[in-house]
Motif scaffolding. Structure first.
Motif, PDB file in Angstrom:
ATOM      1  N   ALA A 121       0.872  -1.175   0.000  1.00 51.31           N
ATOM      2  CA  ALA A 121       0.000   0.000   0.000  1.00 51.31           C
ATOM      3  C   ALA A 121       0.911   1.226   0.000  1.00 51.31           C
ATOM      4  CB  ALA A 121      -0.905  -0.013   1.221  1.00 51.31           C
ATOM      5  N   GLU A 122       1.096   1.817  -1.180  1.00 47.38           N
ATOM      6  CA  GLU A 122       2.038   2.934  -1.317  1.00 47.38           C
ATOM      7  C   GLU A 122       1.372   4.298  -1.319  1.00 47.38           C
ATOM      8  OE1 GLU A 122       5.724   1.852  -3.798  1.00 47.38           O
ATOM      9  OE2 GLU A 122       4.017   0.992  -4.861  1.00 47.38           O
ATOM     10  N   ASP A 123       0.147   4.376  -1.826  1.00 46.70           N
ATOM     11  CA  ASP A 123      -0.494   5.685  -1.881  1.00 46.70           C
ATOM     12  C   ASP A 123      -1.387   5.901  -0.657  1.00 46.70           C
ATOM     13  OD1 ASP A 123      -3.165   4.644  -2.413  1.00 46.70           O
ATOM     14  OD2 ASP A 123      -2.493   4.304  -4.472  1.00 46.70           O
ATOM     15  N   ARG A 124      -1.743   7.137  -0.441  1.00 43.93           N
ATOM     16  CA  ARG A 124      -2.513   7.515   0.745  1.00 43.93           C
ATOM     17  C   ARG A 124      -3.827   6.746   0.852  1.00 43.93           C
ATOM     18  NH1 ARG A 124      -3.165  13.530   2.824  1.00 43.93           N
ATOM     19  NH2 ARG A 124      -0.950  13.271   2.519  1.00 43.93           N
ATOM     20  N   ARG A 125      -4.517   6.588  -0.255  1.00 45.56           N
ATOM     21  CA  ARG A 125      -5.811   5.908  -0.236  1.00 45.56           C
ATOM     22  C   ARG A 125      -5.671   4.441   0.168  1.00 45.56           C
ATOM     23  NH1 ARG A 125      -9.629   4.141  -5.008  1.00 45.56           N
ATOM     24  NH2 ARG A 125     -11.566   3.969  -3.853  1.00 45.56           N
ATOM     25  N   SER A 126      -4.716   3.727  -0.420  1.00 45.12           N
ATOM     26  CA  SER A 126      -4.557   2.304  -0.090  1.00 45.12           C
ATOM     27  C   SER A 126      -4.014   2.121   1.328  1.00 45.12           C
ATOM     28  CB  SER A 126      -3.671   1.600  -1.112  1.00 45.12           C
ATOM     29  OG  SER A 126      -2.379   2.150  -1.149  1.00 45.12           O
ATOM     30  N   ARG A 127      -3.186   3.043   1.813  1.00 49.35           N
ATOM     31  CA  ARG A 127      -2.714   2.965   3.203  1.00 49.35           C
ATOM     32  C   ARG A 127      -3.869   3.202   4.166  1.00 49.35           C
ATOM     33  NH1 ARG A 127       1.675   6.065   1.207  1.00 49.35           N
ATOM     34  NH2 ARG A 127       0.788   7.933   2.161  1.00 49.35           N
ATOM     35  N   ARG A 128      -4.731   4.162   3.849  1.00 48.14           N
ATOM     36  CA  ARG A 128      -5.864   4.468   4.720  1.00 48.14           C
ATOM     37  C   ARG A 128      -6.821   3.277   4.807  1.00 48.14           C
ATOM     38  NH1 ARG A 128      -8.164   9.005   2.391  1.00 48.14           N
ATOM     39  NH2 ARG A 128      -6.494  10.228   3.303  1.00 48.14           N
ATOM     40  N   LYS A 129      -7.048   2.611   3.686  1.00 45.88           N
ATOM     41  CA  LYS A 129      -7.949   1.456   3.674  1.00 45.88           C
ATOM     42  C   LYS A 129      -7.319   0.253   4.358  1.00 45.88           C
ATOM     43  CE  LYS A 129     -10.678  -1.466   0.602  1.00 45.88           C
ATOM     44  NZ  LYS A 129     -11.691  -1.810   1.517  1.00 45.88           N
ATOM     45  N   GLY A 130      -6.039   0.010   4.099  1.00 45.91           N
ATOM     46  CA  GLY A 130      -5.343  -1.102   4.744  1.00 45.91           C
ATOM     47  C   GLY A 130      -6.106  -2.406   4.629  1.00 45.91           C
ATOM     48  N   LEU A 131      -6.370  -3.034   5.770  1.00 43.95           N
ATOM     49  CA  LEU A 131      -7.085  -4.312   5.803  1.00 43.95           C
ATOM     50  C   LEU A 131      -8.555  -4.144   6.172  1.00 43.95           C
ATOM     51  CD1 LEU A 131      -4.359  -6.481   7.567  1.00 43.95           C
ATOM     52  CD2 LEU A 131      -4.922  -6.421   5.137  1.00 43.95           C
ATOM     53  N   LEU A 132      -9.046  -2.906   6.236  1.00 42.49           N
ATOM     54  CA  LEU A 132     -10.447  -2.674   6.590  1.00 42.49           C
ATOM     55  C   LEU A 132     -11.378  -3.296   5.556  1.00 42.49           C
ATOM     56  CD1 LEU A 132     -10.273   1.047   7.734  1.00 42.49           C
ATOM     57  CD2 LEU A 132     -10.632  -0.959   9.171  1.00 42.49           C
ATOM     58  N   GLY A 133     -12.455  -3.869   6.046  1.00 39.06           N
ATOM     59  CA  GLY A 133     -13.467  -4.456   5.171  1.00 39.06           C
ATOM     60  C   GLY A 133     -13.147  -5.868   4.719  1.00 39.06           C
ATOM     61  N   ARG A 134     -12.047  -6.426   5.162  1.00 36.52           N
ATOM     62  CA  ARG A 134     -11.674  -7.786   4.779  1.00 36.52           C
ATOM     63  C   ARG A 134     -11.964  -8.753   5.919  1.00 36.52           C
ATOM     64  NH1 ARG A 134      -5.821  -7.503   1.805  1.00 36.52           N
ATOM     65  NH2 ARG A 134      -6.028  -5.443   0.871  1.00 36.52           N
ATOM     66  N   ASP A 135     -12.162 -10.008   5.548  1.00 34.64           N
ATOM     67  CA  ASP A 135     -12.371 -11.059   6.543  1.00 34.64           C
ATOM     68  C   ASP A 135     -11.062 -11.758   6.900  1.00 34.64           C
ATOM     69  OD1 ASP A 135     -15.152 -10.702   6.795  1.00 34.64           O
ATOM     70  OD2 ASP A 135     -15.475 -11.816   4.942  1.00 34.64           O
ATOM     71  N   PRO A 178      -8.048  -9.757  14.450  1.00 31.84           N
ATOM     72  CA  PRO A 178      -6.835  -9.206  15.052  1.00 31.84           C
ATOM     73  C   PRO A 178      -5.647  -9.369  14.099  1.00 31.84           C
ATOM     74  CG  PRO A 178      -7.378 -11.310  16.057  1.00 31.84           C
ATOM     75  CD  PRO A 178      -8.486 -10.986  15.093  1.00 31.84           C
ATOM     76  N   ILE A 179      -4.644  -8.510  14.270  1.00 26.68           N
ATOM     77  CA  ILE A 179      -3.494  -8.540  13.366  1.00 26.68           C
ATOM     78  C   ILE A 179      -2.168  -8.521  14.122  1.00 26.68           C
ATOM     79  CG2 ILE A 179      -4.691  -7.475  11.419  1.00 26.68           C
ATOM     80  CD1 ILE A 179      -3.320  -4.794  12.186  1.00 26.68           C
ATOM     81  N   ARG A 214       9.468   3.589   9.546  1.00 26.64           N
ATOM     82  CA  ARG A 214       9.195   4.221   8.252  1.00 26.64           C
ATOM     83  C   ARG A 214       8.137   3.449   7.478  1.00 26.64           C
ATOM     84  NH1 ARG A 214      10.751   7.450  10.776  1.00 26.64           N
ATOM     85  NH2 ARG A 214      12.607   8.734  10.628  1.00 26.64           N
ATOM     86  N   CYS A 215       7.863   2.230   7.919  1.00 27.72           N
ATOM     87  CA  CYS A 215       6.813   1.423   7.292  1.00 27.72           C
ATOM     88  C   CYS A 215       6.330   0.392   8.303  1.00 27.72           C
ATOM     89  CB  CYS A 215       7.318   0.757   6.017  1.00 27.72           C
ATOM     90  SG  CYS A 215       8.671  -0.399   6.264  1.00 27.72           S
ATOM     91  N   VAL A 216       5.190  -0.212   7.970  1.00 21.88           N
ATOM     92  CA  VAL A 216       4.561  -1.197   8.850  1.00 21.88           C
ATOM     93  C   VAL A 216       4.149  -2.400   8.017  1.00 21.88           C
ATOM     94  CG1 VAL A 216       2.589  -1.616  10.362  1.00 21.88           C
ATOM     95  CG2 VAL A 216       3.715   0.601  10.405  1.00 21.88           C
ATOM     96  N   ILE A 217       4.348  -3.577   8.581  1.00 24.65           N
ATOM     97  CA  ILE A 217       3.876  -4.804   7.941  1.00 24.65           C
ATOM     98  C   ILE A 217       2.784  -5.381   8.822  1.00 24.65           C
ATOM     99  CG2 ILE A 217       4.484  -7.147   7.228  1.00 24.65           C
ATOM    100  CD1 ILE A 217       7.313  -6.018   6.662  1.00 24.65           C
ATOM    101  N   GLU A 218       1.645  -5.709   8.191  1.00 23.06           N
ATOM    102  CA  GLU A 218       0.508  -6.294   8.899  1.00 23.06           C
ATOM    103  C   GLU A 218       0.223  -7.672   8.332  1.00 23.06           C
ATOM    104  OE1 GLU A 218      -2.064  -2.230   9.768  1.00 23.06           O
ATOM    105  OE2 GLU A 218      -2.689  -3.546   8.133  1.00 23.06           O
ATOM    106  N   ALA A 219      -0.186  -8.585   9.223  1.00 25.15           N
ATOM    107  CA  ALA A 219      -0.598  -9.927   8.831  1.00 25.15           C
ATOM    108  C   ALA A 219      -1.637 -10.399   9.843  1.00 25.15           C
ATOM    109  CB  ALA A 219       0.599 -10.881   8.810  1.00 25.15           C
TER     110      ALA A 219
END
Length: 109
Positions: free
Chosen positions: A17-31, A53-54, A84-89
């Protein structure tokens, strides 16, 4: 799709997620998430409105892991000012990967 590696060991597929929109959305709305998500230009995350949880890894500019944590749903995380960045799983992935502070990660296409 890129891969997340540690010392030539493939840990997971990686969305970036490099742009502001994709960073803001992140993992929201996913199962759930297959692999991991890299949020560039990030120092903090939240799980408000998330369905699961992540695991979160805060990394420096060289993708060295500074801090790892597991965040339950509906929380605001503490910022990591050196990150400078975050990894989520999905929660539990980092334990499976044995991901720890000090690990040097790499992204390969």
């Amino acid at each position: 799709m890129p891969w997340l590696l540690r010392e030539d060991e493939v840990l997971a597929t990686l969305e970036v997620a490099e742009d502001r929109r994709s960073r803001r959305k992140g993992l929201l709305g996913r199962d759930g998430v297959e692999g991991a998500l890299l949020l560039t230009k990030a120092r903090s995350v939240h799980t408000l409105g998330m369905r699961f949880p992540i695991d979160v890894a805060f990394c420096d500019a060289d993708l060295r892991v500074l801090r790892v944590t597991t965040m339950p749903r509906h929380r605001i995380g503490r910022p990591c000012l050196k990150a400078r960045c975050v990894i989520e799983a999905e929660a539990g992935a980092f334990a499976h990967w044995e991901l720890r502070p000090g690990d040097r990660l790499e992204v390969k296409a």
